[in-house]
Write an enzyme that holds these catalytic residues in place. Structure first.
Site, PDB file in Angstrom:
ATOM      1  N   TYR A 175      16.608  75.376  80.904  1.00 49.15           N
ATOM      2  CA  TYR A 175      17.585  74.440  80.349  1.00 49.15           C
ATOM      3  C   TYR A 175      18.201  75.080  79.108  1.00 49.15           C
ATOM      4  CZ  TYR A 175      18.679  69.751  78.262  1.00 49.15           C
ATOM      5  OH  TYR A 175      19.268  68.666  77.673  1.00 49.15           O
ATOM      6  N   LYS A 184      19.834  69.864  84.299  1.00 50.34           N
ATOM      7  CA  LYS A 184      19.411  68.520  83.853  1.00 50.34           C
ATOM      8  C   LYS A 184      18.449  67.920  84.876  1.00 50.34           C
ATOM      9  CE  LYS A 184      21.812  67.899  80.013  1.00 50.34           C
ATOM     10  NZ  LYS A 184      21.459  67.302  78.716  1.00 50.34           N
TER      11      LYS A 184
HETATM   12  O1  LIG Z   1      22.247  69.779  77.207  1.00 54.91           O
HETATM   13  C1  LIG Z   1      21.707  69.679  76.087  1.00 54.91           C
HETATM   14  O2  LIG Z   1      20.908  70.506  75.640  1.00 54.91           O
HETATM   15  C2  LIG Z   1      21.931  68.452  75.254  1.00 54.91           C
HETATM   16  C3  LIG Z   1      23.250  67.857  75.370  1.00 54.91           C
HETATM   17  O3  LIG Z   1      23.441  67.116  76.531  1.00 54.91           O
HETATM   18  C4  LIG Z   1      24.394  68.760  75.073  1.00 54.91           C
HETATM   19  O4  LIG Z   1      25.456  68.585  75.680  1.00 54.91           O
HETATM   20  O5  LIG Z   1      24.248  69.610  74.190  1.00 54.91           O
HETATM   21 MN   LIG Z   2      25.364  67.284  77.389  1.00 55.79          MN
END
Ligand SMILES: O=C(O)C[C@H](O)C(=O)O
Ligand SMILES: [Mn+2]
Ligand SMILES: NC(=O)c1ccc[n+]([C@@H]2O[C@H](COP(=O)([O-])OP(=O)(O)OC[C@H]3O[C@@H](n4cnc5c(N)ncnc54)[C@H](O)[C@@H]3O)[C@@H](O)[C@H]2O)c1
Length: 540
Positions: free
Chosen positions: A90, A163
């Site tokens: 992520y 996600k």
């Molecule tokens: O994706 C992430 O790390 C958090 C958030 O949704 C973002 O857009 O930064």
């Molecule tokens: Mn985001």
């Protein structure tokens, strides 16, 4: 199904863990090496292989190979190493893979690609991507505002994939029930339009009625095909994100992560800080730096909470200030978004209004006790600003939330040092502990990933008709009490290593609130049971 249909299907494939009986039954005799591994043996071998990779990008590509071939093994490993894998699977590494998606492309990862030029293909796209799976959760992006890195067109599909990986790794959402989607509405990024490898539509973003009609057709079709669907919107641009949420939030179970998810986790972090300082929320002065989708979403969540805590709407708004590109927002500006407008101030109330384009000047003038950064502007929380925050209150709350790492408004280390250990700090990306004057400060990660998996689990388990503000409030409150706030240097949010526990708590709180509000449609009336029964575990 022949042998390779099974081995090539990540939902069915167990690789070397197919038992001899299964090999006979499924026609796999001779197509695998003879030794039968257990899941634990596969995981140990794969983790050792993973550990040889040196860069985060190589690590992610390797993990995606496992994801593409064997979902059970992938999620077994992910749940064992959740805190270590999270920044690789992520944010922040996902930003690198999005930027290079078309150049690195090898596999679609079961995603669906919706094409703005072919609304007639929406149904076929959803059906083909779902196959015979019963889809309960979609993450969809149009990739106009990926993290803080902006417009990435079709490449943005990786944020939906990423996600959803966290949904399963953190909260045990059955991976066979999820569908990652991208809406390719074009891109305004020249570098993509000119890249011969770019896999998306080569035209500028489509806007206006054609765009909103497409969104509407997508929502209607998805709702019809998947009746128990929970629909998660991710990384839409500032022009569209709130419009879309406002259009559907009172009609279907739906959620905007950047607006609502970030609101929950940030409010949770603020409460975590106030638990330690013993102060009241209604005494705080809040400054939002970067009043876009996330900034305005968080501010309005914290504002609602102050109203719940007893302030009138008017009193609450007085405690909120918003700075965007123009500087402090004033109500005579003609380029405010609908979400910014209620936070704008009267210019005549400020003797130094012309100087309030500068963040330091704003901090000195409005004397905030909470400063939240969602501006995408790196290193904008300077030493002077932090020192000025320390003049306003004994323990300022300073959250630089912009992602990925290169865009953070400040590092945790600088904030702790510049505030002489006084600031409560949480960051968007994971931060190492900061050792300062004999105290080891644990830094909370105020990233929506801490809460959206549990929120989704609660929505799916309760089969809630809608996601209400009260359910969102319940999610934020459920974050407290997990870490020992009495310890010196304690984090203001539970560390990501606790995300499985956090997810169960959030899920139960949300499901119970849905039930209390008469919105739960699940046949199971014991919400704790509904949550625990819905959880999927990676095992053969
Ligand atoms: O994706 C992430 O790390 C958090 C958030 O949704 C973002 O857009 O930064
Ligand atoms: Mn985001
Ligand atoms: N930690 C989290 O969970 C989380 C969640 C959502 C978003 N974010 C981060 O927040 C940032 C913003 O995301 P978003 O979706 O709200 O994007 P957005 O484009 O909607 O908002 C960014 C805002 O910052 C403003 N801005 C740009 N330059 C500025 C400047 N010099 N001074 C003040 N404001 C300025 C823009 O005008 C815009 O209003 C991103 O980096 C994103 O990664 C973090």
């Amino acid at each position: 199904m022949n042998a390779h249909d099974i081995l090539n299907n990540p939902f069915l494939n167990k690789g070397t863990a197919f038992t001899l009986e299964e090999r006979k039954e499924l026609g796999l005799v001779g197509v695998l090496p003879p030794y039968v591994q257990t899941l634990e043996e596969q995981a140990a071998q794969t983790y050792a292989h993973f550990s040889k990779k040196t860069t985060n990008l190589e690590k992610r590509l390797f993990l995606m190979e496992i994801f593409n071939t064997n979902r059970t093994l992938f999620y077994y490993l992910f749940s064992q190493h959740i805190a270590e894998f999270n920044p690789i699977v992520y944010d922040p590494t996902v930003a690198t893979t999005i930027e290079n998606y078309s150049d690195l492309f090898v596999d679609t990862q079961y995603a669906g690609y919706l094409d703005i030029n072919h609304p007639e293909n929406i149904e076929a796209t959803l059906k083909n991507a779902a196959g015979d799976r019963n889809i309960r959760l979609i993450v969809v992006t149009d990739a106009e505002a990926i993290l803080g890195i902006g417009d990435w067109g079709t490449n943005g599909v990786d944020i939906s994939v990423g996600k959803l990986m966290v949904y399963t790794g953190a909260a045990g959402i059955d991976p066979a029930t999820v569908l990652p989607l991208v809406i390719d509405a074009g891109t305004n990024r020249k570098e993509l339009l000119e890249n011969p490898n770019y896999l998306g539509n080569r035209h500028e973003r489509v806007r206006g009625d054609r765009y909103y009609d497409f969104i509407d057709q997508f929502v209607q079709t998805a709702e019809r095909l998947f009746p128990k669907l929970y629909l998660h919107w991710e990384d839409f641009g500032r022009l569209n994100a709130a419009n879309i949420l406002n259009k559907y939030k009172d009609k279907i179970p739906t959620f905007n992560d950047d607006i609502q998810g970030t609101g929950i986790v940030t409010l949770g972090g603020i409460y975590g800080s106030l638990d330690i300082s013993g102060e009241k929320l209604t005494d705080q002065i809040y400054l939002c730096f970067g009043g876009g989708t996330a900034g305005a979403g968080i501010a309005s969540r914290v504002l609602s909470e102050m109203i719940t805590e007893g302030l009138s709407e008017e009193e609450a708004y007085k405690r909120f200030f918003m700075v965007d590109k123009q500087g402090l927002l004033f109500d005579d500006m003609d380029d405010l978004t609908p979400e910014q407008r209620p936070f704008a101030k009267k210019r005549s109330d400020f003797a130094n209004a012309d100087k309030l384009t500068d963040l330091l000047e704003v901090v000195k003038t409005v004397k905030p006790t909470i400063l939240v950064g969602t501006s995408t502007q790196p290193n904008t929380f300077t030493k002077e600003i932090v020192e000025a925050m320390c003049q306003n209150t004994e323990r300022p709350i300073i959250f630089p939330l912009s992602n990925p790492t290169e865009l953070a408004e400040a590092s945790a280390k600088d904030l702790i040092e510049w505030s002489d250990g006084k600031a409560f700090v949480a960051t968007g990306i994971p931060s190492d502990n900061v050792d300062y004057k004999g105290v080891s400060y644990q830094i909370g990660q105020a990233n929506n990933a801490l809460i959206y998996p549990g929120l989704g689990l609660g929505m799916l388990a309760s089969e809630a008709k809608l996601l209400t503000d009260e359910m969102i409030g319940a999610a934020a409150h459920s974050l407290s009490g997990i870490v020992d706030s009495g310890k010196l240097g304690a984090p203001v949010l539970p560390p990501f290593a606790y995300v499985a526990e956090v997810s169960s708590k959030v899920a139960e709180a949300v499901a119970k609130k849905a039930q209390e509000q008469g919105l739960a449609q699940s046949k199971e009336t014991d919400m704790a049971k509904a949550v625990s029964e819905l959880k999927w575990y990676p095992k053969y």
